[in-house]
Structures are given as structure tokens and as C-alpha cells.
Scaffold this active site. Structure first.
Site, PDB file in Angstrom:
ATOM      1  N   ARG A   1      37.184  -6.359 -27.635  1.00  0.00           N
ATOM      2  CA  ARG A   1      37.940  -6.427 -26.374  1.00  0.00           C
ATOM      3  C   ARG A   1      37.667  -7.752 -25.677  1.00  0.00           C
ATOM      4  O   ARG A   1      38.585  -8.372 -25.135  1.00  0.00           O
ATOM      5  CB  ARG A   1      37.557  -5.270 -25.447  1.00  0.00           C
ATOM      6  CG  ARG A   1      38.120  -3.930 -25.861  1.00  0.00           C
ATOM      7  CD  ARG A   1      37.835  -2.878 -24.790  1.00  0.00           C
ATOM      8  NE  ARG A   1      38.592  -3.117 -23.574  1.00  0.00           N
ATOM      9  CZ  ARG A   1      38.307  -2.578 -22.391  1.00  0.00           C
ATOM     10  NH1 ARG A   1      37.250  -1.786 -22.262  1.00  0.00           N
ATOM     11  NH2 ARG A   1      39.062  -2.822 -21.339  1.00  0.00           N
TER      12      ARG A   1
ATOM     13  N   CYS B   1      32.916  -5.939 -16.533  1.00  0.00           N
ATOM     14  CA  CYS B   1      33.307  -5.201 -17.745  1.00  0.00           C
ATOM     15  C   CYS B   1      34.797  -4.981 -17.656  1.00  0.00           C
ATOM     16  O   CYS B   1      35.534  -5.887 -17.282  1.00  0.00           O
ATOM     17  CB  CYS B   1      32.513  -3.902 -17.853  1.00  0.00           C
ATOM     18  SG  CYS B   1      32.645  -2.835 -16.391  1.00  0.00           S
TER      19      CYS B   1
END
Length: 285
Positions: A184, A243
Site C-alpha cells: 500500500r 497510516c
């Protein structure tokens, strides 16, 4: 841990049992959650939880309403969260224990938020629900007795946060650590947000690297050895964690604190907020 009666990063199942046996007043919080099924945590709690634990839902209790531009799990106001904690009977000297069944990723969010309220005596149960069961701890499906609301009010924050605009102004002058999985971070996949990639200049430290194969935090010395090269020569306050939505970043913050490296700074909006603004830069690779 600072004293027998105050744990501020992690607590083992055995240490928690000792506090219970000693009759120490505790506030137990079950934060179990599943991003793919947002009611799964509440359902698991109903099936079995630590006796006396209260359930807190990531979306309803630890987040503010979403606008489409403030991320997937925006922080509520300190006052709103303090009111929620007061409804659970939190007092200034209460030892809070946070746990989940997902390696501490949601427990760490509550841990950070309680420090944000100025409450130091809060720890995450290392290994969570499984560690409690492995230690012989009982589970209960009974709801706890509704507590008497307290007069808890937030104090001076013990942790720092940063806004998207402030972060963008300081890019290149601070250490930014992204807690998402490597694929990611690189922008190869993006299962949750509309754009793939990462904030320019960020380094990747997937939160799962904080745990051993049993789902418990690695020893403090091992965590310190992993984080020190990433943060040198920055002061803790200049190390910003993010995040996808400000949840697993708290896991890295907890790991650093447990390793004795300070509390760092949280960018709560994280990638979900950053990537929602087409004017902000994006990097891949």
C-alpha cells in the site's frame, strides 16, 4: 510500567491478573474491530470478553463524523471523547486497560487518545484477548454494570498531533513514518482509499513489524533497534506517524514509547485525508 499501580505502555495478562487479584480499580476497554465488517467487533464482544470490560466502537466512540475530506477515522473533539470516558466512570487516577483481538491496532488508538486527554495510566494488553485466554483468563458474555458517570475533564495533552496543512508546510524537515503494509505504501494496491501511494518523503514501517509470531510486542530493545535508525537524528516531537486513517500509526507510536524513544506525533487524518485533496502531492514506489 512506572509502578505496580501505573502501566503506561503495555501490560501482560499476568500483570493484569495481579492487579485484579489485588483489587485495584480498573477500567477495561474492549476495542475489537474489523474494517471490513464494522459490527464484527461488537458481536465478538457479546460472545465473550474480559469480565467487566466495556466495548468501544472505532467509528462511534473513537472517531468523529466523516465529511469526505477529513479522513476515514477523524478524531473527535477532546471534549466529546472526555465526555464519553466520563460516562464510563473514568477518574484521574484510574488505570485503564485497552485490548482487542487484532494485535493491539485498535487498542493502541484508544491508548493514544487517552494520552491525548492527559490521562497517563493507560496500557494495552500485550497479545490482547488471545494472551488473556492463553494465561487461563476467563471470558464473560455478561454486560458490565453501568458505571456511575464521573466528573472527568481532559488535562494537558501528553501526546502531540499535527494537521495536514502543518505537515505539508514541514515536509522535508521532519521524519514521517507510514505504518501501512509495504504494497500500500508503494502504491501497488489501495483497498480502502481512492488514491494509491504515500506522502512524499515518508518512510515505511508496517505496524505488523512490531509483533512477534504470537501476536505480542517484540522486546523493547528489539523495537528500539528497529526504530532508532529510522528516526535519527530527529527529536521525538519531530517524528510524525501516519497510516491509512490514523489507527495503526498509533501502534507504531506505542511501540516507540515502549522502546523508550518518546511519544512522537500523530498525523490523525493520515493517507485517507491527505489523498482526498487533489492539490496535495503524492509519491509512489
Amino acid at each position: 510500567m512506572t509502578t505496580q499501580s501505573s502501566y503506561q505502555t503495555l501490560i501482560s495478562a499476568q500483570q493484569l491478573q495481579a492487579l485484579i487479584d489485588a483489587g485495584q480499580p480498573l477500567l477495561l476497554l474492549d476495542l475489537s474491530f474489523d474494517l471490513a465488517n464494522t459490527e464484527a467487533g461488537a458481536q465478538a464482544y457479546a460472545s465473550g470478553h474480559l469480565p467487566g470490560a466495556h466495548y468501544m466502537h472505532l467509528d462511534r466512540d473513537l472517531s468523529a463524523p466523516k465529511t469526505g475530506r477529513n479522513g476515514r477515522h477523524p478524531l473527535p473533539s477532546r471534549e466529546a471523547f472526555a465526555d464519553r470516558m466520563a460516562s464510563l466512570g473514568l477518574h484521574a487516577r484510574t488505570q485503564v486497560i485497552c485490548y482487542d483481538a487484532q494485535g493491539g491496532m485498535y487498542g493502541a488508538r484508544a491508548w493514544w487518545m487517552l494520552h491525548w486527554l492527559g490521562h497517563a495510566a493507560v496500557a494495552v494488553l500485550d497479545g490482547g484477548l488471545q494472551a488473556w485466554r492463553d494465561a487461563g483468563g476467563a471470558l464473560s458474555s455478561e454486560l458490565p454494570t453501568p458505571p456511575h458517570p464521573s466528573a472527568f475533564v481532559p488535562g494537558t495533552p501528553l501526546v502531540d498531533s499535527i494537521s495536514a496543512d502543518a505537515l505539508q508546510r514541514r515536509l522535508g524537515r521532519l521524519r514521517l513514518i507510514d505504518a501501512r503494509a509495504a504494497e500500500r505504501f508503494r502504491g501497488e494496491v489501495e483497498p480502502l482509499d481512492t488514491k494509491a501511494g504515500h506522502i512524499p518523503g515518508a518512510s515505511n514501517r508496517a505496524f505488523a513489524g512490531n509483533l512477534n509470531p504470537q501476536g505480542r510486542f517484540k522486546p523493547a530493545a528489539e523495537l528500539r533497534a528497529a526504530f532508532e535508525p529510522m528516526i535519527a537524528p530527529y527529536a521525538a516531537a519531530d517524528v510524525v506517524h501516519q497510516c491509512g486513517s490514523g489507527v495503526t500509526a498509533c501502534h507504531n507510536l506505542l511501540a516507540m514509547a515502549h522502546a523508550g524513544l518518546g511519544l512522537g506525533t500523530l498525523y490523525a487524518g493520515s493517507w485517507s485525508e491527505w489523498s482526498s485533496d487533489p492539490t496535495r502531492p503524492i509519491a509512489t514506489g
